[in-house]
Write a protein that holds these residues in place. Structure first.
Motif, PDB file in Angstrom:
ATOM      1  N   VAL A 244       0.999  -1.058   0.008  1.00  0.00           N
ATOM      2  CA  VAL A 244      -0.049   0.008  -0.217  1.00  0.00           C
ATOM      3  C   VAL A 244       0.804   1.354   0.046  1.00  0.00           C
ATOM      4  N   GLY A 245       0.471   2.256  -0.708  1.00  0.00           N
ATOM      5  CA  GLY A 245       1.406   3.420  -0.999  1.00  0.00           C
ATOM      6  C   GLY A 245       2.391   3.354  -2.240  1.00  0.00           C
ATOM      7  N   ASP A 246       2.551   2.182  -2.480  1.00  0.00           N
ATOM      8  CA  ASP A 246       3.618   2.158  -3.573  1.00  0.00           C
ATOM      9  C   ASP A 246       3.058   2.737  -5.235  1.00  0.00           C
ATOM     10  N   ARG A 247       3.999   3.017  -5.869  1.00  0.00           N
ATOM     11  CA  ARG A 247       3.595   3.342  -7.251  1.00  0.00           C
ATOM     12  C   ARG A 247       4.285   2.189  -8.081  1.00  0.00           C
ATOM     13  N   VAL A 248       3.301   1.678  -8.862  1.00  0.00           N
ATOM     14  CA  VAL A 248       3.474   0.777  -9.757  1.00  0.00           C
ATOM     15  C   VAL A 248       2.879   0.999 -11.015  1.00  0.00           C
TER      16      VAL A 248
ATOM     17  N   TYR B 147      -5.077  -6.979 -13.649  1.00  0.00           N
ATOM     18  CA  TYR B 147      -5.113  -5.810 -14.858  1.00  0.00           C
ATOM     19  C   TYR B 147      -4.838  -6.313 -16.321  1.00  0.00           C
ATOM     20  N   TYR B 148      -5.837  -5.938 -17.132  1.00  0.00           N
ATOM     21  CA  TYR B 148      -5.446  -6.207 -18.635  1.00  0.00           C
ATOM     22  C   TYR B 148      -5.476  -5.004 -19.217  1.00  0.00           C
ATOM     23  N   CYS B 149      -4.897  -5.088 -20.276  1.00  0.00           N
ATOM     24  CA  CYS B 149      -4.705  -4.165 -21.637  1.00  0.00           C
ATOM     25  C   CYS B 149      -5.498  -5.039 -22.720  1.00  0.00           C
ATOM     26  N   GLN B 150      -5.954  -3.881 -23.509  1.00  0.00           N
ATOM     27  CA  GLN B 150      -6.995  -4.606 -24.666  1.00  0.00           C
ATOM     28  C   GLN B 150      -6.707  -3.339 -25.873  1.00  0.00           C
ATOM     29  N   GLN B 151      -6.252  -3.790 -27.018  1.00  0.00           N
ATOM     30  CA  GLN B 151      -6.247  -3.097 -28.061  1.00  0.00           C
ATOM     31  C   GLN B 151      -7.844  -3.243 -28.903  1.00  0.00           C
ATOM     32  N   TYR B 152      -8.161  -2.312 -29.437  1.00  0.00           N
ATOM     33  CA  TYR B 152      -9.604  -2.485 -29.950  1.00  0.00           C
ATOM     34  C   TYR B 152      -9.669  -1.337 -31.110  1.00  0.00           C
ATOM     35  N   ASN B 153     -10.441  -1.912 -32.045  1.00  0.00           N
ATOM     36  CA  ASN B 153     -10.459  -1.020 -33.156  1.00  0.00           C
ATOM     37  C   ASN B 153     -11.418  -1.917 -34.172  1.00  0.00           C
ATOM     38  N   SER B 154     -12.516  -1.166 -34.460  1.00  0.00           N
ATOM     39  CA  SER B 154     -13.541  -2.102 -35.127  1.00  0.00           C
ATOM     40  C   SER B 154     -13.195  -2.385 -36.468  1.00  0.00           C
ATOM     41  N   TYR B 155     -11.965  -1.863 -36.918  1.00  0.00           N
ATOM     42  CA  TYR B 155     -11.682  -2.328 -38.460  1.00  0.00           C
ATOM     43  C   TYR B 155     -10.554  -3.109 -38.116  1.00  0.00           C
ATOM     44  N   SER B 156     -10.324  -3.676 -37.016  1.00  0.00           N
ATOM     45  CA  SER B 156      -9.372  -4.827 -36.904  1.00  0.00           C
ATOM     46  C   SER B 156      -9.998  -5.730 -35.955  1.00  0.00           C
ATOM     47  N   THR B 157      -9.381  -6.840 -35.727  1.00  0.00           N
ATOM     48  CA  THR B 157      -9.789  -7.926 -34.442  1.00  0.00           C
ATOM     49  C   THR B 157      -9.261  -7.243 -33.317  1.00  0.00           C
ATOM     50  N   CYS B 158      -9.690  -7.442 -32.133  1.00  0.00           N
ATOM     51  CA  CYS B 158      -9.185  -6.884 -30.969  1.00  0.00           C
ATOM     52  C   CYS B 158      -8.518  -8.081 -30.068  1.00  0.00           C
ATOM     53  N   SER B 159      -7.701  -7.657 -29.128  1.00  0.00           N
ATOM     54  CA  SER B 159      -6.930  -8.845 -28.461  1.00  0.00           C
ATOM     55  C   SER B 159      -6.615  -8.039 -27.052  1.00  0.00           C
ATOM     56  N   PHE B 160      -6.302  -9.012 -26.128  1.00  0.00           N
ATOM     57  CA  PHE B 160      -6.034  -8.773 -24.846  1.00  0.00           C
ATOM     58  C   PHE B 160      -4.521  -8.892 -24.497  1.00  0.00           C
ATOM     59  N   GLY B 161      -3.890  -8.333 -23.413  1.00  0.00           N
ATOM     60  CA  GLY B 161      -2.785  -8.882 -22.905  1.00  0.00           C
ATOM     61  C   GLY B 161      -3.304 -10.058 -21.939  1.00  0.00           C
ATOM     62  N   GLN B 162      -2.232 -10.725 -21.640  1.00  0.00           N
ATOM     63  CA  GLN B 162      -2.265 -12.047 -20.666  1.00  0.00           C
ATOM     64  C   GLN B 162      -2.551 -11.637 -19.262  1.00  0.00           C
ATOM     65  N   GLY B 163      -2.631 -10.121 -18.661  1.00  0.00           N
ATOM     66  CA  GLY B 163      -3.114 -10.064 -17.492  1.00  0.00           C
ATOM     67  C   GLY B 163      -1.887  -9.837 -16.418  1.00  0.00           C
ATOM     68  N   THR B 164      -1.967  -9.056 -15.674  1.00  0.00           N
ATOM     69  CA  THR B 164      -1.051  -8.895 -14.578  1.00  0.00           C
ATOM     70  C   THR B 164      -1.750  -8.882 -13.206  1.00  0.00           C
ATOM     71  N   LYS B 165      -1.247  -9.755 -12.310  1.00  0.00           N
ATOM     72  CA  LYS B 165      -2.034 -10.047 -10.891  1.00  0.00           C
ATOM     73  C   LYS B 165      -1.213  -9.026 -10.086  1.00  0.00           C
ATOM     74  N   LEU B 166      -1.780  -8.312  -9.619  1.00  0.00           N
ATOM     75  CA  LEU B 166      -1.117  -7.391  -8.577  1.00  0.00           C
ATOM     76  C   LEU B 166      -1.542  -7.730  -7.098  1.00  0.00           C
ATOM     77  N   ASP B 167      -0.605  -8.342  -6.647  1.00  0.00           N
ATOM     78  CA  ASP B 167      -0.795  -8.777  -4.924  1.00  0.00           C
ATOM     79  C   ASP B 167      -0.139  -8.184  -4.007  1.00  0.00           C
ATOM     80  N   LEU B 168      -0.448  -8.338  -2.643  1.00  0.00           N
ATOM     81  CA  LEU B 168       0.203  -7.552  -1.617  1.00  0.00           C
ATOM     82  C   LEU B 168       1.438  -8.306  -1.408  1.00  0.00           C
ATOM     83  N   LYS B 169       2.609  -7.301  -1.233  1.00  0.00           N
ATOM     84  CA  LYS B 169       3.754  -8.170  -0.624  1.00  0.00           C
ATOM     85  C   LYS B 169       3.935  -8.324   0.872  1.00  0.00           C
TER      86      LYS B 169
END
Lengths: 108, 114
Positions: free
Chosen positions: A15-19, A86-108
């Motif tokens: 808690v309080g970290d910058r990530v 957390y996931y990223c997604q690229q989206y564009n109706s003129y292309s197919t869209c896709s997702f990143g594989q995800g980042t699990k953010l957990d408590l140290k």
């Protein structure tokens, strides 16, 4: 098809970290990039759209940057409610869209 | 924007299921619509998309479902469909419909098991 590579896959922080989470596209997606937060059993929640636009109601500690093929999501000061995947997604109706594989953010 | 999926359930391998996504709060006949799924404990996976007539009306599918899944839309009912045939255990997932980052449904669970 455009491949999205997200890193890291797991991130331990306090808690309080910058990530920072990074998402790289295999080819330019311009600014058609979104970031989501997901908690178990829930639908993804939009945080950032068009690479850097903060969705209404999302705390200002979340920010997005980048264009083309390199993007980042930054949480300036982690709060207890931010521990999620957390996931990223690229989206564009003129292309197919896709997702990143995800980042699990957990408590140290 | 409101999207409500329905039609999920338990089906045996080799079986079929049709999912529906009822849309409201936006102009459905001008909307780009996609299906996304999430297998248990896994990430988000794009399944396919339907472009509006004004954008060409084309439909695309992800490789794992091409030839087995069919996306269609009924503009008169503001509803998107996903017909799923020849289902395998690998298709077990929560299926979401979306109209872009700012519009997602709550998801419907499809379980393929004998």
């Amino acid at each position: 098809d455009i491949q999205m590579t997200q890193s890291p896959s797991t991130l331990s922080a306090s808690v309080g970290d910058r990530v920072t989470i990074t998402c790289r596209a295999s080819q330019s997606v311009s600014s058609w990039l979104a970031w989501y937060q997901q908690k178990p059993g829930r639908a993804p929640k939009l945080l950032i759209y068009k690479a850097s636009s903060l969705e209404s109601g999302v705390p200002s500690r979340f920010s997005g940057s980048g264009s083309g093929t390199e993007f980042t999501l930054t949480i300036s000061s982690l709060q207890p409610d931010d521990f999620a995947t957390y996931y990223c997604q690229q989206y564009n109706s003129y292309s197919t869209c896709s997702f990143g594989q995800g980042t699990k953010l957990d408590l140290k | 924007v409101q999207l409500v999926e329905s039609g999920g359930g338990l089906v045996k391998p080799g079986g079929s299921l049709r999912l529906s996504c009822a849309a409201s709060g936006f102009t459905f006949n001008k909307a780009w619509m996609i299906w996304v799924r999430q297998a248990p404990g896994k990430g988000l996976e794009w399944v396919g998309q339907s472009r509006s007539i004004t954008d060409g009306g084309t439909i695309d599918y992800a490789a794992p479902v091409k030839g087995r899944f069919t996306i269609s839309r009924d503009e008169s009912k503001n509803t998107l469909y996903l017909q799923m045939d020849s289902l395998t255990t690998e298709d077990t997932a929560v299926y979401y419909c979306s109209t872009g980052p700012r519009g997602w449904g709550q998801g419907t669970l499809v379980t393929v098991s004998s």
